[in-house]
Design a protein around this motif. Structure first.
Motif, mmCIF file in Angstrom:
data_model
loop_
_atom_site.group_PDB
_atom_site.id
_atom_site.type_symbol
_atom_site.label_atom_id
_atom_site.label_comp_id
_atom_site.label_asym_id
_atom_site.label_seq_id
_atom_site.Cartn_x
_atom_site.Cartn_y
_atom_site.Cartn_z
ATOM 1 N N PHE A 7 2.162 1.751 -3.428
ATOM 2 C CA PHE A 7 1.127 2.288 -4.301
ATOM 3 C C PHE A 7 0.989 3.796 -4.135
ATOM 4 N N PHE A 8 0.996 4.279 -2.901
ATOM 5 C CA PHE A 8 0.881 5.720 -2.678
ATOM 6 C C PHE A 8 2.104 6.456 -3.212
ATOM 7 N N ILE A 46 0.838 -1.203 0.000
ATOM 8 C CA ILE A 46 0.000 0.000 0.000
ATOM 9 C C ILE A 46 0.875 1.256 0.000
ATOM 10 N N GLU A 47 1.994 1.217 0.720
ATOM 11 C CA GLU A 47 2.907 2.356 0.740
ATOM 12 C C GLU A 47 3.575 2.531 -0.627
#
Length: 100
Positions: free
Chosen positions: A65-66, A62-63
């Motif tokens: 992706f951001f 998720i990190e």
């Protein structure tokens, strides 16, 4: 006319978000380790780990992706050149030149 453009933009935004998500997931699902590719075949585990950390591959998905969307929004398309051992200059005909 203006309302039609607004409607089209409203339909384009979810499509754009979907394309960003799919391209991110496809690049992460490819076989092989990108850090090992950039390090080259003769690299040790420490070199691969350093490259993995530099590319942010040691972070949670998720990190990553951001970070990907942030770089994409700023125009950084994350085009990284392959290692020097894999990219050799080409002649005008497109054939690879022998290393000197």
């Amino acid at each position: 006319m203006l309302s039609m453009i607004g409607k089209r933009l409203m339909f384009a935004i979810p499509s754009l978000i979907g394309v960003v998500i799919v391209t991110f997931l496809l690049t992460r699902a490819l076989p092989g380790d990108p850090a090992a590719y950039f390090a080259g075949p003769a690299a040790g585990k420490e070199a691969v780990e350093q490259i993995r950390k530099k590319l942010g591959l040691d972070k949670p998905l998720i990190e990553q992706f951001f970070r990907y969307t942030n770089e994409l929004a700023h125009g950084d398309l994350a085009i990284r050149s392959p290692p020097a051992s894999r990219s050799r200059p080409k002649s005008a005909t497109g054939c690879r030149l022998r290393p000197s």
